[in-house]
Design an enzyme around this catalytic site. Structure first.
Site, PDB file in Angstrom:
ATOM      1  N   LYS A  21      -5.936   4.478   8.385  1.00 25.25           N
ATOM      2  CA  LYS A  21      -4.834   5.260   7.822  1.00 25.25           C
ATOM      3  C   LYS A  21      -5.122   6.760   7.859  1.00 25.25           C
ATOM      4  O   LYS A  21      -4.217   7.566   8.099  1.00 25.25           O
ATOM      5  CB  LYS A  21      -4.529   4.787   6.401  1.00 25.25           C
ATOM      6  CG  LYS A  21      -3.953   3.382   6.384  1.00 25.25           C
ATOM      7  CD  LYS A  21      -3.486   2.960   5.000  1.00 25.25           C
ATOM      8  CE  LYS A  21      -2.795   1.606   5.087  1.00 25.25           C
ATOM      9  NZ  LYS A  21      -2.230   1.183   3.792  1.00 25.25           N
ATOM     10  N   SER A  68       0.780  -1.236   0.000  1.00 29.14           N
ATOM     11  CA  SER A  68       0.000   0.000   0.000  1.00 29.14           C
ATOM     12  C   SER A  68       0.811   1.286   0.000  1.00 29.14           C
ATOM     13  O   SER A  68       0.250   2.367  -0.145  1.00 29.14           O
ATOM     14  CB  SER A  68      -0.956   0.014   1.204  1.00 29.14           C
ATOM     15  OG  SER A  68      -0.246   0.064   2.423  1.00 29.14           O
TER      16      SER A  68
END
Length: 363
Positions: A301, A256
């Site tokens: 996140k 990611s």
């Protein structure tokens, strides 16, 4: 004993029993929470995250932070009290254990898979950044993994360069599967390869690599898809870069961070500052062509990025709806689908034209 006292005692004992059950009875869930966020333009553990040699680089200020998610380990058994607390907590997310560790995946297997994905994401980030800068990169198709117990085990190895299948040149990883599945199970398929050790030696000695043919008998696939001929490998891409790019970041896994690594590399190889001094964080996989893909744990996140001080968050288009449902105060979500989208957004941030930023909306 008076009836009221007996009732209170029974209720207390029942409550204690329920609490004990909640503490000692495991439930099939795992927890996700915000992890560390690291500035790809800065340092981590005392050394630069991005180290480039053999090419002129430029100072870069501001932040282009990659973000992470912490998860409970595969062998951790959550109890009911922990699960309830996690469900009530705003910054945590409780998910079924099999979501993070499907098919009984062990901690060791998960760590290995995450490490491989992280390595691949770094390679793709380098390629995407250099393509954006029109810097040529040599690429070729390789064996990425060999399935244990498959027909290819012991015949092909990770890192072997696949030049052709049945005499037909291979240019993309997808070509390998297309050519293999033209066969019926039980038929032979011929791989023309450069063994990984020979490839390394040829590069070191600056000579043409020697090829060899390997014949493998296909078998029938046993996954959920359509039955087809397979040999038990996955193909990927390897590259040779015209100068050295090292990404120094340990204890991080998964794909990611690809987008943020690509932007950090681009920033260091170009004059000026991509962010204009702004604090930008983000996430997203990236492929060799600069396409940004979705990731897991987007809500964690964004929370972690804002807690660190981020003002803007580059969000994969496919994650936008989920991220927009609960955006931390003070954080602007910016929708991106490619590295070009991200560079355009950063130009708007530098110029102060934030009204032009493509925003994420909740579905």
């Amino acid at each position: 004993m008076p009836r009221r006292t007996a009732t209170m005692l029974a209720s207390t004992l029942m409550l204690i029993a329920l609490l004990c059950a909640g503490v000692f009875i495991p439930v099939p869930y795992a927890e996700m929470s915000p992890g560390p966020t690291v500035n790809t333009l800065g340092e981590h553990d005392g050394e630069p995250v991005l180290q480039i040699s053999g090419r002129k680089t430029y100072p870069a200020d501001g932040n282009l932070n990659m973000t992470t998610v912490r998860v409970t380990s595969a062998d951790y058994r959550m109890n009911l009290v922990e699960a309830v607390y996690g469900w009530l907590a705003h910054d945590n997310k409780i998910v079924p254990h099999d979501t993070l560790y499907p098919n009984g995946k062990t901690e060791e297997e998960s760590t290995q898979e995450n490490a491989e994905e992280f390595t691949q994401s770094q390679e793709s980030a380098k390629v995407a950044a250099l393509k954006e800068l029109d810097v040529p990169v040599k690429s070729w198709v390789v064996v990425s993994t060999v399935v244990k117990g498959s027909p290819a085990e012991g015949r092909l190895h990770a890192g072997d360069v696949i030049k052709a299948v049945d005499g037909k040149a291979v240019k993309e990883p997808a070509d390998v599967a297309d050519l293999v599945t033209k066969h019926e199970p039980g038929e032979n398929v011929v791989f023309t390869i450069v063994p990984a050790k020979e490839q390394a030696a040829a590069q070191k000695e600056k000579r043409p690599a020697r090829t060899e043919n390997v014949t493998i008998t296909t078998r029938t696939s046993n996954d959920a898809g359509e039955k087809r001929a397979i040999v038990g490998i996955s193909a990927g891409t390897d590259h040779t870069f015209p100068f050295t790019i090292d990404i120094k970041l340990a204890d991080v896994g998964g794909p990611s961070a690809g987008l943020m690594f690509a932007l950090g590399i681009y920033d260091k190889l170009t004059p000026g500052s991509l962010t204009g001094g702004a604090f930008v964080a983000g996430t997203g996989t990236i492929d060799d062509n600069g396409k940004v893909g979705p990731i897991g744990g987007i809500e964690m996140k964004t929370v972690g990025a804002r807690a660190k001080g981020a003002e803007y968050f580059l969000t994969p288009a496919d994650n936008c709806a989920a991220a927009a449902k609960d955006t931390p105060d003070g954080l602007t979500l910016v929708k991106v689908d490619t590295i070009d989208d991200a560079l355009d957004a950063l130009e708007d941030i530098r110029s102060g034209d934030t009204d032009a930023l493509p925003s994420c909306k909740a579905s």
